[in-house]
Motif scaffolding. Structure first.
Motif, PDB file in Angstrom:
ATOM      1  N   ASP A 161       1.889 125.230  81.772  1.00  0.00           N
ATOM      2  CA  ASP A 161       2.010 125.213  80.310  1.00  0.00           C
ATOM      3  C   ASP A 161       3.466 125.151  79.867  1.00  0.00           C
ATOM      4  OD1 ASP A 161      -0.712 125.287  79.963  1.00  0.00           O
ATOM      5  OD2 ASP A 161      -0.807 127.457  79.677  1.00  0.00           O
ATOM      6  N   GLU A 162       4.376 125.700  80.685  1.00  0.00           N
ATOM      7  CA  GLU A 162       5.790 125.778  80.314  1.00  0.00           C
ATOM      8  C   GLU A 162       6.590 124.564  80.785  1.00  0.00           C
ATOM      9  OE1 GLU A 162       6.972 129.374  82.194  1.00  0.00           O
ATOM     10  OE2 GLU A 162       6.004 130.684  80.706  1.00  0.00           O
ATOM     11  N   THR A 163       5.952 123.667  81.547  1.00  0.00           N
ATOM     12  CA  THR A 163       6.680 122.577  82.202  1.00  0.00           C
ATOM     13  C   THR A 163       6.059 121.228  81.854  1.00  0.00           C
ATOM     14  OG1 THR A 163       7.043 124.095  84.050  1.00  0.00           O
ATOM     15  CG2 THR A 163       7.562 121.780  84.430  1.00  0.00           C
ATOM     16  N   THR A 164       6.883 120.205  81.773  1.00  0.00           N
ATOM     17  CA  THR A 164       6.398 118.837  81.585  1.00  0.00           C
ATOM     18  C   THR A 164       6.576 118.073  82.891  1.00  0.00           C
ATOM     19  OG1 THR A 164       6.989 118.852  79.252  1.00  0.00           O
ATOM     20  CG2 THR A 164       6.652 116.702  80.285  1.00  0.00           C
ATOM     21  N   THR A 165       5.492 117.506  83.387  1.00  0.00           N
ATOM     22  CA  THR A 165       5.539 116.833  84.689  1.00  0.00           C
ATOM     23  C   THR A 165       5.139 115.368  84.564  1.00  0.00           C
ATOM     24  OG1 THR A 165       3.248 117.485  85.141  1.00  0.00           O
ATOM     25  CG2 THR A 165       4.997 118.943  85.952  1.00  0.00           C
ATOM     26  N   PRO A 166       5.577 114.533  85.499  1.00  0.00           N
ATOM     27  CA  PRO A 166       5.143 113.126  85.521  1.00  0.00           C
ATOM     28  C   PRO A 166       3.668 113.045  85.896  1.00  0.00           C
ATOM     29  CG  PRO A 166       6.418 113.653  87.481  1.00  0.00           C
ATOM     30  CD  PRO A 166       6.528 114.837  86.580  1.00  0.00           C
ATOM     31  N   PRO A 167       3.049 111.872  85.774  1.00  0.00           N
ATOM     32  CA  PRO A 167       1.625 111.752  86.105  1.00  0.00           C
ATOM     33  C   PRO A 167       1.371 111.998  87.587  1.00  0.00           C
ATOM     34  CG  PRO A 167       2.598 109.592  85.766  1.00  0.00           C
ATOM     35  CD  PRO A 167       3.615 110.587  85.328  1.00  0.00           C
ATOM     36  N   LYS A 168       0.205 112.507  87.874  1.00  0.00           N
ATOM     37  CA  LYS A 168      -0.234 112.700  89.263  1.00  0.00           C
ATOM     38  C   LYS A 168      -1.748 112.625  89.279  1.00  0.00           C
ATOM     39  CE  LYS A 168      -0.320 113.825  93.641  1.00  0.00           C
ATOM     40  NZ  LYS A 168       0.098 112.833  94.661  1.00  0.00           N
ATOM     41  N   VAL A 169      -2.287 111.599  89.944  1.00  0.00           N
ATOM     42  CA  VAL A 169      -3.739 111.406  89.997  1.00  0.00           C
ATOM     43  C   VAL A 169      -4.251 111.889  91.345  1.00  0.00           C
ATOM     44  CG1 VAL A 169      -5.630 109.753  89.792  1.00  0.00           C
ATOM     45  CG2 VAL A 169      -3.529 109.425  88.473  1.00  0.00           C
ATOM     46  N   THR A 170      -5.281 112.729  91.305  1.00  0.00           N
ATOM     47  CA  THR A 170      -5.813 113.308  92.537  1.00  0.00           C
ATOM     48  C   THR A 170      -7.339 113.296  92.517  1.00  0.00           C
ATOM     49  OG1 THR A 170      -5.681 115.254  93.991  1.00  0.00           O
ATOM     50  CG2 THR A 170      -5.876 115.677  91.643  1.00  0.00           C
ATOM     51  N   VAL A 171      -7.940 113.384  93.693  1.00  0.00           N
ATOM     52  CA  VAL A 171      -9.398 113.380  93.808  1.00  0.00           C
ATOM     53  C   VAL A 171      -9.945 114.753  93.442  1.00  0.00           C
ATOM     54  CG1 VAL A 171     -11.372 113.037  95.357  1.00  0.00           C
ATOM     55  CG2 VAL A 171      -9.313 111.650  95.621  1.00  0.00           C
ATOM     56  N   VAL A 172     -10.946 114.780  92.575  1.00  0.00           N
ATOM     57  CA  VAL A 172     -11.549 116.037  92.143  1.00  0.00           C
ATOM     58  C   VAL A 172     -12.636 116.481  93.114  1.00  0.00           C
ATOM     59  CG1 VAL A 172     -12.896 117.144  90.313  1.00  0.00           C
ATOM     60  CG2 VAL A 172     -11.034 115.600  89.722  1.00  0.00           C
ATOM     61  N   ASN A 173     -13.365 115.519  93.685  1.00  0.00           N
ATOM     62  CA  ASN A 173     -14.556 115.855  94.474  1.00  0.00           C
ATOM     63  C   ASN A 173     -14.559 115.171  95.845  1.00  0.00           C
ATOM     64  OD1 ASN A 173     -14.841 113.288  93.370  1.00  0.00           O
ATOM     65  ND2 ASN A 173     -17.074 113.456  93.194  1.00  0.00           N
ATOM     66  N   PRO A 174     -13.644 115.525  96.755  1.00  0.00           N
ATOM     67  CA  PRO A 174     -13.655 114.885  98.073  1.00  0.00           C
ATOM     68  C   PRO A 174     -14.952 115.095  98.833  1.00  0.00           C
ATOM     69  CG  PRO A 174     -12.222 116.816  98.045  1.00  0.00           C
ATOM     70  CD  PRO A 174     -12.568 116.514  96.631  1.00  0.00           C
ATOM     71  N   ALA A 175     -15.689 116.161  98.499  1.00  0.00           N
ATOM     72  CA  ALA A 175     -16.959 116.431  99.181  1.00  0.00           C
ATOM     73  C   ALA A 175     -18.026 115.395  98.838  1.00  0.00           C
ATOM     74  CB  ALA A 175     -17.470 117.829  98.826  1.00  0.00           C
ATOM     75  N   ALA A 176     -17.762 114.521  97.855  1.00  0.00           N
ATOM     76  CA  ALA A 176     -18.734 113.474  97.516  1.00  0.00           C
ATOM     77  C   ALA A 176     -18.901 112.481  98.650  1.00  0.00           C
ATOM     78  CB  ALA A 176     -18.288 112.734  96.253  1.00  0.00           C
ATOM     79  N   VAL A 177     -17.870 112.333  99.481  1.00  0.00           N
ATOM     80  CA  VAL A 177     -17.978 111.440 100.642  1.00  0.00           C
ATOM     81  C   VAL A 177     -18.896 112.092 101.664  1.00  0.00           C
ATOM     82  CG1 VAL A 177     -16.712 110.322 102.507  1.00  0.00           C
ATOM     83  CG2 VAL A 177     -15.678 110.515 100.250  1.00  0.00           C
ATOM     84  N   PRO A 178     -19.949 111.401 102.111  1.00  0.00           N
ATOM     85  CA  PRO A 178     -20.902 112.029 103.036  1.00  0.00           C
ATOM     86  C   PRO A 178     -20.261 112.356 104.382  1.00  0.00           C
ATOM     87  CG  PRO A 178     -21.302 109.667 102.895  1.00  0.00           C
ATOM     88  CD  PRO A 178     -20.273 109.990 101.847  1.00  0.00           C
ATOM     89  N   GLU A 179     -20.551 113.562 104.904  1.00  0.00           N
ATOM     90  CA  GLU A 179     -20.026 113.949 106.211  1.00  0.00           C
ATOM     91  C   GLU A 179     -20.798 113.260 107.332  1.00  0.00           C
ATOM     92  OE1 GLU A 179     -19.962 118.150 106.558  1.00  0.00           O
ATOM     93  OE2 GLU A 179     -18.369 118.415 105.082  1.00  0.00           O
ATOM     94  N   THR A 180     -22.088 113.010 107.098  1.00  0.00           N
ATOM     95  CA  THR A 180     -22.906 112.325 108.097  1.00  0.00           C
ATOM     96  C   THR A 180     -23.723 111.236 107.426  1.00  0.00           C
ATOM     97  OG1 THR A 180     -24.741 113.896 107.843  1.00  0.00           O
ATOM     98  CG2 THR A 180     -23.110 114.378 109.550  1.00  0.00           C
ATOM     99  N   LEU A 181     -24.005 110.190 108.178  1.00  0.00           N
ATOM    100  CA  LEU A 181     -24.772 109.055 107.670  1.00  0.00           C
ATOM    101  C   LEU A 181     -25.466 108.410 108.863  1.00  0.00           C
ATOM    102  CD1 LEU A 181     -25.083 107.600 104.873  1.00  0.00           C
ATOM    103  CD2 LEU A 181     -23.340 105.998 105.665  1.00  0.00           C
ATOM    104  N   ALA A 182     -26.724 108.082 108.705  1.00  0.00           N
ATOM    105  CA  ALA A 182     -27.449 107.434 109.797  1.00  0.00           C
ATOM    106  C   ALA A 182     -27.098 105.948 109.849  1.00  0.00           C
ATOM    107  CB  ALA A 182     -28.959 107.605 109.615  1.00  0.00           C
ATOM    108  N   ALA A 183     -26.998 105.405 111.057  1.00  0.00           N
ATOM    109  CA  ALA A 183     -26.706 103.978 111.216  1.00  0.00           C
ATOM    110  C   ALA A 183     -27.778 103.155 110.516  1.00  0.00           C
ATOM    111  CB  ALA A 183     -26.639 103.622 112.694  1.00  0.00           C
ATOM    112  N   GLY A 184     -27.344 102.171 109.729  1.00  0.00           N
ATOM    113  CA  GLY A 184     -28.277 101.314 109.002  1.00  0.00           C
ATOM    114  C   GLY A 184     -28.628 101.825 107.615  1.00  0.00           C
TER     115      GLY A 184
END
Length: 328
Positions: A161-184
């Motif tokens: 709140d006390e500081t002004t910073t340049p833009p920084k875009v980051t991933v909010v939900n990395p867990a959305a990428v599946p940890e496991t997936l069946a072939a096909g």
């Protein structure tokens, strides 16, 4: 006010023994909801009490919830840590603020390691159904680290709140990428990004950089402009083309190069499993933890990992409950 966790576990066990599926499903859903509403500090206290009382089913229920918390870290807590990193990298700060922000960043990794050690030691103690001084000591250590970590949130918000910073875009939900997936098989993946800086981020692009055994479309998503604290979600289709295990990267690019890369480990299995085998293994025995997991999948309707998208049916639950009862 909800009933104590111990009482809810007894209700689930009673419904399981009498094979009342809907009652068991409702009891499991109530227990799950109660555990989800508890803070990490409260769960750690519950676990310590369960071990002290040798109430193994309560301990298992709490550990299941802790395991899910560790696997899917709180996005808001992750964003605060990313803000701390961004402030340390771009803002002029006094020594006290720098120290507290560094503590936040360092504690995130240390806490994750301590939580992993706790789950491992608690799992070993549960398998032997024995209390353990090392489990109690680890619980206390994690509790202390958790309280310190939570206290740093106020510092991050105050400094931001006390500081002004340049833009920084980051991933909010990395867990959305599946940890496991069946072939096909394929999965729709929604990646949400947020600009945690004060200035506007421009020409924002999100792309997925997969290992060779995964195919992704589209190649990237053009987001454009993101104001301070604004979010945007992009949808990708991920297909498991062959068996393999490796790192999946979410890449963010911006006009001012204040994006970044988030890496997620992904495994593609060559063969799909039967639902019951995927949930309980092939030894024919069912633990209380496996019973809980099965009923949770039945309640949620989510696909069971490594089954090619199969869901838990009423018949699956009946078989798993019967095997659980036969264990006793």
């Amino acid at each position: 006010m909800s009933r104590p966790i111990e009482s809810q576990v007894r209700e689930l066990q009673a419904a399981t023994h009498t094979q009342e599926i809907e009652r068991a499903a409702e009891a499991a859903a109530t227990l799950r909801s109660t555990l989800q509403e508890r803070s990490l500090s409260e769960l750690l206290a519950d676990l310590e009490q369960a071990f002290a009382n040798e109430n193994w089913e309560v301990a298992i229920s709490v550990i299941n919830e802790l395991d899910q918390r560790v696997a899917t870290a709180d996005p808001d807590e992750q964003i605060l840590t990313e803000k701390a990193r961004h402030l340390l990298a771009t803002a002029v700060l006094d020594e006290e603020s720098q120290s507290e922000l560094r503590s936040r960043v360092e504690l995130e990794s240390a806490l994750a390691l301590e939580q992993g050690m706790l789950l491992a030691s608690a799992g070993t103690a549960l398998a032997a159904k024995q209390t353990s001084s090392s489990v109690s000591e680890t619980i206390q250590s994690v509790s202390q680290s958790t309280q310190t970590f939570e206290q740093t949130a106020e510092t991050v918000e105050r400094v931001a709140d006390e500081t002004t910073t340049p833009p920084k875009v980051t991933v909010v939900n990395p867990a959305a990428v599946p940890e496991t997936l069946a072939a096909g098989s394929t999965k729709q993946v929604e990646i949400t990004v947020r600009n945690i800086g004060d200035a506007t981020a421009r020409d924002v692009t999100v792309s997925l950089s997969p290992p060779s055994f995964l195919a992704v479309s589209p190649e990237n998503a053009q987001i454009g402009t993101l104001m301070n604290d604004a979010e945007a979600t992009s949808t990708f289709t991920v297909e498991g083309t062959e068996a393999g295990s490796g790192t999946f990267e979410v890449v963010i690019e911006t006009a001012d190069q204040n994006g970044g890369t988030t890496a997620v480990e992904v495994t593609v299995t060559a063969e799909t499993k039967d639902v019951i085998d995927a949930l309980t293994g092939t030894d024919g025995e069912v633990s209380f933890a496996e019973l809980l997991t099965a009923i949770e999948y039945y309640n949620s309707g989510e696909a069971v990992p490594n089954t090619g998208g199969a869901q838990v049916t009423l018949q699956h639950v009946l078989i798993i409950i019967e095997r659980y009862n036969n264990n006793e």
